[in-house]
Write an enzyme that holds these catalytic residues in place. Structure first.
Site, short mmCIF file in Angstrom:
data_model
loop_
_atom_site.label_atom_id
_atom_site.label_comp_id
_atom_site.label_asym_id
_atom_site.label_seq_id
_atom_site.Cartn_x
_atom_site.Cartn_y
_atom_site.Cartn_z
N CYS A 157 -46.97 -19.96 0.35
CA CYS A 157 -45.77 -19.18 -0.03
C CYS A 157 -45.51 -18.17 1.11
O CYS A 157 -44.31 -17.86 1.28
CB CYS A 157 -45.61 -18.56 -1.34
SG CYS A 157 -45.57 -19.91 -2.67
N HIS B 157 -39.25 -14.53 -0.51
CA HIS B 157 -39.71 -15.75 -0.86
C HIS B 157 -39.03 -16.24 -2.13
O HIS B 157 -39.44 -15.45 -3.29
CB HIS B 157 -41.24 -16.02 -0.87
CG HIS B 157 -41.81 -17.08 -1.30
ND1 HIS B 157 -41.44 -18.50 -1.07
CD2 HIS B 157 -42.46 -17.23 -2.63
CE1 HIS B 157 -41.77 -19.33 -2.10
NE2 HIS B 157 -42.77 -18.56 -2.69
N ASN C 58 -38.45 -23.54 -5.65
CA ASN C 58 -39.50 -22.85 -4.78
C ASN C 58 -39.94 -23.95 -3.89
O ASN C 58 -40.48 -24.91 -3.97
CB ASN C 58 -40.56 -22.51 -5.69
CG ASN C 58 -41.70 -21.94 -4.85
OD1 ASN C 58 -41.66 -22.05 -3.63
ND2 ASN C 58 -42.75 -21.36 -5.28
#
Length: 336
Positions: free
Chosen positions: A115, A263, A293
């Site tokens: 991530c 993020h 995501n």
């Protein structure tokens, strides 16, 4: 010493839209449950046979970023590719980008920070440019999660979160040190590495031959595992710390932030950070509602969309921040 600046942005997401209602046909879940916990309404998943892979999507995003940058592909000196979902175990996808774009034999580096991957990749590129080693660097974040998710009731807590896509940026040299990327800040805390993890296959744990030999349908070690509440609690702390670290480094205040692009891990995390810093909706950009995501791709996709929509303008202070598996986290402070 030079600064680096972003001169081109691009994104690519698959055409195939998978809604929460679509997922409810695969596993015991529903739209209200998913939205309440994640804020996600839909995501893009690569269709079998479409030809899209992590590298291919990265190439598609990169073509757009290079075209918008105003430089020729042959002016690219180096490639940095961030992903947790490479096409092959090895080699990494960076070299496939070099091949498909027919770029001369420049270096290609693959970054495996999940991530936080794009933030780490930007930091690498920024520092290469700052030292004068390279002038124009292509940075890509791309992920194909959907083919590796457990789409049963067992995996629903994780599988509903992730989507596929790619984003790219072209960085170049900036001689005015008050413009461009002002600083980057990177951290990790390996003691929590197994709180968000895919354990197999792996050379140090269980290799492919072991998994095949065991033929155990109950084995879930090759699917993502996440200790969701623990990750959330750490994320909100580290997001805050690393954003403040970047602001303090550059003598900036929270009120100086024109655009924060976190993020896109979970809309609830982003909303928590927004409230903590008392930022308005115009100061924070979220698109996890549409894409889920996308790990290393989430920040470049969001950054590209924010720029395309005119929400980032010359002279703006833009903050990128990420937290994820590892644990790793980081921030980037930019004067656009």
């Amino acid at each position: 010493m030079y600064n680096s600046k972003i001169i081109g942005l691009g994104k690519y997401v698959p055409d195939n839209v998978v809604t929460n209602d679509d997922l409810s046909k695969m596993m015991d879940t529903n739209d209200a449950w998913i939205q309440e916990r994640t804020g996600i309404q839909e995501r893009r998943w690569v269709k079998e046979g479409s030809g899209d892979t992590t590298a291919v999507m990265g190439v598609k995003a990169a073509r757009i970023a290079i075209e918008r940058s105003g430089i020729d592909k042959d002016d690219i000196d180096f490639i940095v590719f961030a992903t947790l979902s490479p096409d092959y175990y090895f080699p990494g996808p960076g070299v496939f980008v070099q091949k498909e774009l027919d770029i001369k034999t420049v270096g290609a580096l693959d970054v495996r920070n999940q991530c936080s991957g794009f933030v780490y990749a930007i930091s690498v590129a920024d520092n290469f440019i700052k030292t004068g080693m390279y002038k124009n660097i292509l940075v890509i974040g791309s992920e194909l999660h959907s083919h590796g998710l457990d789409k049963t009731d067992r995996g629903r807590g994780v599988s509903v979160i992730f989507g596929d896509g790619a984003g790219a940026a072209v960085l170049t040299r900036e001689e005015n040190n008050s413009k461009g990327i002002l600083s980057t800040h990177l951290h990790s805390q390996g003691e929590y590495a197994e709180e968000l993890v895919v354990k197999a296959p792996g050379m140090g744990t269980r290799w492919v031959t072991d998994i095949l030999a065991e033929n155990n349908p109950e084995d879930d070690s090759y699917f993502p595992y996440m200790n969701g509440q623990f990750v959330f609690k750490n994320a909100v702390v580290r997001f805050s710390e690393v954003i403040n670290e970047g602001l303090e480094k550059n003598n900036l205040q929270v009120s100086d932030i024109d655009m924060l692009i976190p993020h896109q891990a979970n809309l609830r995390i982003s909303q928590f950070i927004q409230r903590k810093f008392q930022l308005t909706d115009d100061q924070v950009f979220n698109n996890i509602q549409k894409y889920g995501n996308t790990t290393a791709a989430s920040i470049p996709i969001a950054l590209t969309e924010a720029w395309e929509e005119g929400k980032i303008k010359e002279g703006d202070t833009v903050v990128l921040a990420a937290f994820g598996s590892g644990f790793t986290w980081g921030s980037v402070i930019i004067k656009w």
